[in-house]
Design a protein around this motif. Sequence first.
Motif, mmCIF file in Angstrom:
data_model
loop_
_atom_site.group_PDB
_atom_site.id
_atom_site.type_symbol
_atom_site.label_atom_id
_atom_site.label_comp_id
_atom_site.label_asym_id
_atom_site.label_seq_id
_atom_site.Cartn_x
_atom_site.Cartn_y
_atom_site.Cartn_z
ATOM 1 N N GLY A 19 0.813 -1.206 0.000
ATOM 2 C CA GLY A 19 0.000 0.000 0.000
ATOM 3 C C GLY A 19 0.845 1.254 0.000
ATOM 4 O O GLY A 19 2.040 1.231 -0.316
ATOM 5 N N ILE A 20 0.215 2.362 0.349
ATOM 6 C CA ILE A 20 0.879 3.656 0.432
ATOM 7 C C ILE A 20 1.123 3.955 1.911
ATOM 8 O O ILE A 20 0.195 3.927 2.715
ATOM 9 N N GLY A 21 2.380 4.239 2.230
ATOM 10 C CA GLY A 21 2.717 4.513 3.620
ATOM 11 C C GLY A 21 2.820 6.001 3.892
ATOM 12 O O GLY A 21 3.575 6.708 3.240
ATOM 13 N N PHE A 66 -2.142 2.613 3.646
ATOM 14 C CA PHE A 66 -3.463 2.661 3.013
ATOM 15 C C PHE A 66 -3.466 1.853 1.719
ATOM 16 O O PHE A 66 -2.458 1.776 1.017
ATOM 17 N N ASP A 67 -4.639 1.275 1.418
ATOM 18 C CA ASP A 67 -4.823 0.601 0.134
ATOM 19 C C ASP A 67 -4.678 1.646 -0.975
ATOM 20 O O ASP A 67 -5.314 2.706 -0.926
ATOM 21 N N PRO A 68 -3.872 1.370 -2.006
ATOM 22 C CA PRO A 68 -3.635 2.372 -3.055
ATOM 23 C C PRO A 68 -4.854 2.634 -3.935
ATOM 24 O O PRO A 68 -4.880 3.643 -4.652
ATOM 25 N N ASP A 69 -5.829 1.757 -3.903
ATOM 26 C CA ASP A 69 -7.016 1.949 -4.744
ATOM 27 C C ASP A 69 -8.208 2.502 -3.946
ATOM 28 O O ASP A 69 -8.890 3.413 -4.387
ATOM 29 N N THR A 70 -8.449 1.921 -2.779
ATOM 30 C CA THR A 70 -9.634 2.320 -2.000
ATOM 31 C C THR A 70 -9.311 3.304 -0.888
ATOM 32 O O THR A 70 -10.207 3.924 -0.336
ATOM 33 N N TYR A 71 -8.040 3.428 -0.541
ATOM 34 C CA TYR A 71 -7.571 4.276 0.561
ATOM 35 C C TYR A 71 -8.142 3.848 1.914
ATOM 36 O O TYR A 71 -8.242 4.641 2.837
ATOM 37 N N GLU A 72 -8.498 2.581 2.004
ATOM 38 C CA GLU A 72 -8.869 2.028 3.299
ATOM 39 C C GLU A 72 -7.594 1.692 4.067
ATOM 40 O O GLU A 72 -6.547 1.410 3.488
#
Length: 340
Positions: free
Chosen positions: A271-273, A287-293
Amino acid sequence: MIDEIDLVARERPQAPPYSLAAKAAVRRRLTGPGRPPVRSRPYALLAGGAALLAGAGIVAVAATGPGGPAHPTRAGEVVVTLPKVSAMSAEEVLGRAARAVTDLSPRDDQFVKVGSQTMYEASVVGENEKESRYLYRTKRTIWLSADGTRDGALKIEHLEPRAYPGWPIPPEAHQEKGTEWLGLPACGKVSDTAYTVLKRLPSDAEKMRSHLYARPHGDVPSDAGAWTAVGDLLRETYVPAPQRAALFKAAATIPGVTVNENVGDAAGRTGIGVGRVSNGVREEIIFDPDTYELLGERGVVVNAQEARAPVGSLVASTAQLEVTVDDAAPEVKDPRGGCL
């Protein structure tokens, strides 16, 4: 009812409050059968509340280039990759996360169920005062009463421990096996992690920021303490959507927060840190890179001298696996349990 944990808290009012999970873990160790003392090393990323669930942990090892999740290599050690700074700003990532929030909206009589995977460092001090270290791993499922008035439960599945780089795995690392259940009795007190309590937090970003900085931080610098408070609010709990959106927006205003790409969580997801450096360790929320969950958290050593571990060492790693709502929590017969 006053217990030993409350007494400690009274003596150190400046210290962040312990979470239910942390209290349960401490009580289990206090009341459990005799064995060599195990001392977790609370780490800022996990500290504060669940610290962690433990202390932080893991280590290190061989940086293989930017990006990519951690994975074990020889002798169970963990290889992580060095972070790669993203062109995206923290404000942009956290803003997307704020806009993506949804809400499960549990009823007051329901339970928020959170499943996670963790890996932390543990220290063992034997009778000869000799210290050993290892990395202990668990899968955890916690049931928290939405309004805080009902007894909750915690299920801990022990996973195979891993070596702390440079240290052999001590025999004690293998003592905790299988699955255990802990009761989380309410005892008439409403936890600050209850959904209905979290709903009373500010839904305005500026006021939420003030709340983060106002939380007890001990001797930690205020910016580091505020960032730790962000993780504390997200870990093994469920913040309502308006407050979560405000939390992410407020987090973006904390000085030193930047973004890394291709960051791995404890479950191997990428994901994105978003994080900042404190005491030589970059503490990230993933965070998930697509949903930002929310996916999880991790801590990576970026200054070996300050952190006293090799650069690239993974010193904390979690993964949030599920967040759902249940009508009831499992009934737990926990003879060691007490009021938390």
